[in-house]
Design a protein around this motif. Sequence first.
Motif, PDB file in Angstrom:
ATOM      1  N   GLN A   1      -3.843  11.157  -7.824  1.00 37.57           N
ATOM      2  CA  GLN A   1      -4.966  11.874  -6.773  1.00 37.57           C
ATOM      3  C   GLN A   1      -6.043  12.199  -8.055  1.00 37.57           C
TER       4      GLN A   1
ATOM      5  N   ASN B   1       0.666  -1.201   0.017  1.00 35.01           N
ATOM      6  CA  ASN B   1      -0.086  -0.032   0.050  1.00 35.01           C
ATOM      7  C   ASN B   1       0.906   1.257   0.101  1.00 35.01           C
TER       8      ASN B   1
ATOM      9  N   ARG C   1      -5.969   5.772  -5.616  1.00 33.64           N
ATOM     10  CA  ARG C   1      -6.691   5.279  -4.743  1.00 33.64           C
ATOM     11  C   ARG C   1      -7.971   5.971  -4.737  1.00 33.64           C
ATOM     12  N   ARG C   2      -9.227   5.578  -4.551  1.00 28.88           N
ATOM     13  CA  ARG C   2     -10.531   6.024  -4.569  1.00 28.88           C
ATOM     14  C   ARG C   2     -11.037   5.898  -3.033  1.00 28.88           C
ATOM     15  N   GLN C   3     -11.113   6.960  -2.539  1.00 24.90           N
ATOM     16  CA  GLN C   3     -11.813   6.929  -1.362  1.00 24.90           C
ATOM     17  C   GLN C   3     -10.750   5.943  -0.530  1.00 24.90           C
ATOM     18  N   GLY C   4      -9.528   6.272  -0.595  1.00 25.25           N
ATOM     19  CA  GLY C   4      -8.547   5.542   0.335  1.00 25.25           C
ATOM     20  C   GLY C   4      -8.078   4.115   0.023  1.00 25.25           C
ATOM     21  N   GLU C   5      -9.101   3.587  -1.018  1.00 21.86           N
ATOM     22  CA  GLU C   5      -8.803   2.007  -1.329  1.00 21.86           C
ATOM     23  C   GLU C   5      -7.758   2.071  -2.738  1.00 21.86           C
TER      24      GLU C   5
ATOM     25  N   GLU D   1      -9.982  10.634  -7.651  1.00 20.17           N
ATOM     26  CA  GLU D   1     -11.380  11.799  -7.376  1.00 20.17           C
ATOM     27  C   GLU D   1     -12.348  11.617  -8.425  1.00 20.17           C
TER      28      GLU D   1
END
Length: 180
Positions: free
Chosen positions: A172, A110, A140-144, A176
């Motif tokens: 990033q 990660n 990452r999308r919403q931290g995943e 989003e």
Amino acid sequence: MNARMPKKKKTRSKPKSRAASKPKAKAKPRSKAKALSQAIRPEMPVWYQPQAALGSAVRYVSSLSPKFNWVGIYLLKGKTLKLGPYIGAATEHTQIPVGRSVCGSAVAQNSDMNVPDVTQSDNYLACSLETKSELVVLIRRQGEVVGQIDIDSHTPAAFGPQEEQAVKKVAQELGELWPA
């Protein structure tokens, strides 16, 4: 001679308050969808093309430096990275298990990975004999983690802080814009 006299114009007195005057025309309401999309994403990235978001991101990243000899996006599907759009030499590495190679290790840990000398990496999966350094930046999308931008260079230590930051910004922005 019958001269006509101009008719006297009737004049109204001006209303004393705004309440008595005609209501002003209302501004056109924006569509709810447009207002919502602007609230969520007020500005689209300069590279973004909605009909080909991943391809436009690859083209943009590829243009950031002449040292970027191969630029691609891998999409995370379960425990496998699957090659999406790319620019550069063809590769046989269209599917990479999580944990294998620099790309798979980045997902397993990660963490983004900047490898200045691929010959010093135990887990390097050779895509080209000319590759000297590699940069992997997770999307990452919403931290995943949903994917990654992978860049190979024929130049050792090709990825300094500026290059890394520019690629992280695109990753990033992709995160989003990633569909739900």
